[in-house]
Design an enzyme around this catalytic site. Structure first.
Site, PDB file in Angstrom:
ATOM      1  N   HIS A 110       0.910  -1.299  -0.020  1.00 49.33           N
ATOM      2  CA  HIS A 110       0.028  -0.036  -0.042  1.00 49.33           C
ATOM      3  C   HIS A 110       0.961   1.389  -0.086  1.00 49.33           C
ATOM      4  O   HIS A 110       0.428   2.335   0.037  1.00 49.33           O
ATOM      5  CB  HIS A 110      -0.860  -0.079   1.329  1.00 49.33           C
ATOM      6  CG  HIS A 110      -2.081   0.906   1.170  1.00 49.33           C
ATOM      7  ND1 HIS A 110      -2.246   1.867   2.315  1.00 49.33           N
ATOM      8  CD2 HIS A 110      -3.143   0.925   0.395  1.00 49.33           C
ATOM      9  CE1 HIS A 110      -3.293   2.428   1.857  1.00 49.33           C
ATOM     10  NE2 HIS A 110      -3.920   2.046   0.874  1.00 49.33           N
ATOM     11  N   LYS A 112       3.335   4.535  -1.170  1.00 49.01           N
ATOM     12  CA  LYS A 112       3.483   5.299  -2.063  1.00 49.01           C
ATOM     13  C   LYS A 112       4.789   6.178  -2.136  1.00 49.01           C
ATOM     14  O   LYS A 112       4.970   6.610  -1.033  1.00 49.01           O
ATOM     15  CB  LYS A 112       2.322   6.305  -2.156  1.00 49.01           C
ATOM     16  CG  LYS A 112       0.975   6.050  -2.332  1.00 49.01           C
ATOM     17  CD  LYS A 112       0.417   5.516  -1.284  1.00 49.01           C
ATOM     18  CE  LYS A 112      -1.185   4.952  -1.391  1.00 49.01           C
ATOM     19  NZ  LYS A 112      -1.800   4.332  -0.430  1.00 49.01           N
ATOM     20  N   ASP A 117      17.263  10.169  -8.114  1.00 47.76           N
ATOM     21  CA  ASP A 117      18.724  10.436  -7.987  1.00 47.76           C
ATOM     22  C   ASP A 117      18.999  10.179  -6.452  1.00 47.76           C
ATOM     23  O   ASP A 117      20.287  10.447  -6.087  1.00 47.76           O
ATOM     24  CB  ASP A 117      19.267  11.640  -8.355  1.00 47.76           C
ATOM     25  CG  ASP A 117      19.098  11.749  -9.924  1.00 47.76           C
ATOM     26  OD1 ASP A 117      18.938  10.735 -10.746  1.00 47.76           O
ATOM     27  OD2 ASP A 117      19.282  12.899 -10.456  1.00 47.76           O
ATOM     28  N   HIS A 282      -9.197  11.557   1.941  1.00 50.63           N
ATOM     29  CA  HIS A 282      -8.232  10.245   1.810  1.00 50.63           C
ATOM     30  C   HIS A 282      -6.943  10.721   2.626  1.00 50.63           C
ATOM     31  O   HIS A 282      -6.010   9.541   2.404  1.00 50.63           O
ATOM     32  CB  HIS A 282      -8.011  10.067   0.382  1.00 50.63           C
ATOM     33  CG  HIS A 282      -7.334   8.844  -0.049  1.00 50.63           C
ATOM     34  ND1 HIS A 282      -6.123   8.660  -0.535  1.00 50.63           N
ATOM     35  CD2 HIS A 282      -7.809   7.623  -0.036  1.00 50.63           C
ATOM     36  CE1 HIS A 282      -5.762   7.333  -0.622  1.00 50.63           C
ATOM     37  NE2 HIS A 282      -6.625   6.522  -0.184  1.00 50.63           N
ATOM     38  N   LYS A 284      -4.044  10.665   5.309  1.00 47.90           N
ATOM     39  CA  LYS A 284      -3.538   9.920   6.562  1.00 47.90           C
ATOM     40  C   LYS A 284      -2.551  10.757   7.245  1.00 47.90           C
ATOM     41  O   LYS A 284      -1.268  10.857   6.666  1.00 47.90           O
ATOM     42  CB  LYS A 284      -3.161   8.794   6.111  1.00 47.90           C
ATOM     43  CG  LYS A 284      -3.950   7.807   5.271  1.00 47.90           C
ATOM     44  CD  LYS A 284      -3.513   7.849   3.932  1.00 47.90           C
ATOM     45  CE  LYS A 284      -3.885   6.723   2.822  1.00 47.90           C
ATOM     46  NZ  LYS A 284      -5.316   6.553   2.967  1.00 47.90           N
ATOM     47  N   ASP A 289       1.093  17.706  19.146  1.00 49.59           N
ATOM     48  CA  ASP A 289       1.527  18.763  20.042  1.00 49.59           C
ATOM     49  C   ASP A 289       1.855  19.932  19.130  1.00 49.59           C
ATOM     50  O   ASP A 289       1.203  20.128  18.106  1.00 49.59           O
ATOM     51  CB  ASP A 289       2.886  18.529  20.956  1.00 49.59           C
ATOM     52  CG  ASP A 289       2.038  17.634  22.124  1.00 49.59           C
ATOM     53  OD1 ASP A 289       1.046  17.399  22.378  1.00 49.59           O
ATOM     54  OD2 ASP A 289       3.265  16.682  22.515  1.00 49.59           O
TER      55      ASP A 289
END
Length: 364
Positions: A110, A112, A117, A282, A284, A289
């Site tokens: 899952h 991404k 480089d 969508h 996350k 703090d």
């Protein structure tokens, strides 16, 4: 989980449009190699644009490697990357599923990730596709020593899928921290999956909840916590922490949405503030703090904690925290706060559906 690195420069990418632009710029600037890993890659305008840009770079002599999840990208045509391969690029699927390997439907990559480089990288929650342009989502670009940690994640996943060892030092960068002139963000990368006895992502989420002292603002598309995390959220409120949870009102998964609502009552009674964004959220992300940020691919549910291979970054940066706070507050302005009285007005039929979804929550 990797140890913290200092001297990193982090840029918050609000929305898929900004993330896509960052991808294109990273690809354009690459001179030696490009490593991409995405759960979903769609055969649409965004997917074809990024692919075609990679073809050009491969033709210029840049080493291009693309890894995508076989289930997340199940409807991607078999010949989608043919021209990239012909140009010299390398493409692999993560755990292709056959009738003999049906259980592998659950163990998905899952993550991404895009690395250029070894100097700069993208990570977050945005996949390759047009659909994300209509959703609220975020990601980050990172430069600094934290990129080496992201590179290690890709190198391991690539080796697992292809057997090719990317051990050359040229894939990694040396950073002179004494001469870093950019924002001195601290970054620690978390890579987790079902191969771990103790899931690193869940451990970190639990730690952030229990260590927060003044603020804990969570944004997640799928909110299905286990009992330990529920207890941690409630006790954070008892310590005086401002605990807020932001989830989508118009979720792409109605079953997950109803399962989430099964937890509302006890959290609201404890003093947790819950808002539902009027649209699909969508992203996350968690604010801890005044300088802690957790951003990545992991949702707050059993699938991310037990079944998926996930990638997140724990960052310490006051400026990044302020930016994320402004983003979060902007979404709150387009959200509806959930009150205990709202739950009392839920009809019997909806209550039954919510209860059924709750029973299925360990599988979601």
């Amino acid at each position: 989980m990797f140890p913290p690195t200092t001297g990193n420069n982090v840029v918050l990418l609000e929305g898929a449009k900004n993330a896509h632009q960052a991808w294109y710029e990273l690809v354009e600037q690459a001179n030696y190699h490009l490593h991409l890993l995405f759960y979903i890659w769609c055969d649409d305008k965004v997917g074809r644009t990024l692919r075609d840009q990679l073809i050009v770079k491969a033709q210029q002599g840049v080493s291009v490697r693309v890894l995508y999840d076989a289930v997340g990208s199940f409807d991607l045509p078999n010949d989608f990357f043919e021209a990239l391969i012909h140009a010299g690029g390398k493409v692999a699927k993560f755990l292709p599923v056959t009738l003999l390997r049906a259980p592998l439907l659950n163990f998905r990559n899952h993550r991404k990730l895009l690395i250029a480089d070894g100097h700069a990288a993208y990570t977050g929650g945005i996949n390759v596709g047009d659909e994300y342009l209509a959703w609220q989502d975020i990601g980050i670009t990172l430069s600094g020593a934290g990129v080496n940690q992201l590179q290690e994640v890709f190198v391991e996943d690539w080796f697992y899928c292809t057997g090719e060892e990317l051990t050359d030092a040229d894939y990694f960068c040396r950073y002179d921290l004494h001469h870093t002139v950019s924002d001195t963000a601290t970054c620690s990368v978390i890579a987790s999956g079902p191969d771990q006895h103790f899931n690193a992502t869940r451990e970190m989420v639990f730690l952030t909840i229990t260590q927060a002292r003044s603020r804990l603002w969570i944004a997640t598309p799928y909110f299905i916590p286990d009992e330990a995390l529920l207890l941690a959220l409630r006790t954070a409120v008892y310590r005086g922490v401002d605990v807020r949870i932001l989830v989508p009102r118009d979720s792409d998964s109605r079953l997950c949405q109803r399962a989430s609502r099964a937890y509302y009552t006890e959290l609201l009674e404890a003093g947790v503030l819950i808002n539902e964004y009027r649209g699909m959220l969508h992203a996350k992300a968690t604010l801890i703090d005044n300088q802690g940020v957790l951003i990545g691919s992991a949702n707050l549910d059993s699938r991310s904690f037990k079944l998926n291979f996930e990638l997140s970054a724990v960052l310490s940066s006051e400026s990044l925290c302020r930016q994320l706070q402004a983003w979060y507050e902007g979404l709150l302005a387009s959200s509806d706060r959930v009150f205990r009285s709202d739950l009392d007005r839920v009809g019997y039929g909806d209550r039954m559906v919510i209860s059924l979804a709750h029973l299925l929550s360990p599988l979601l």
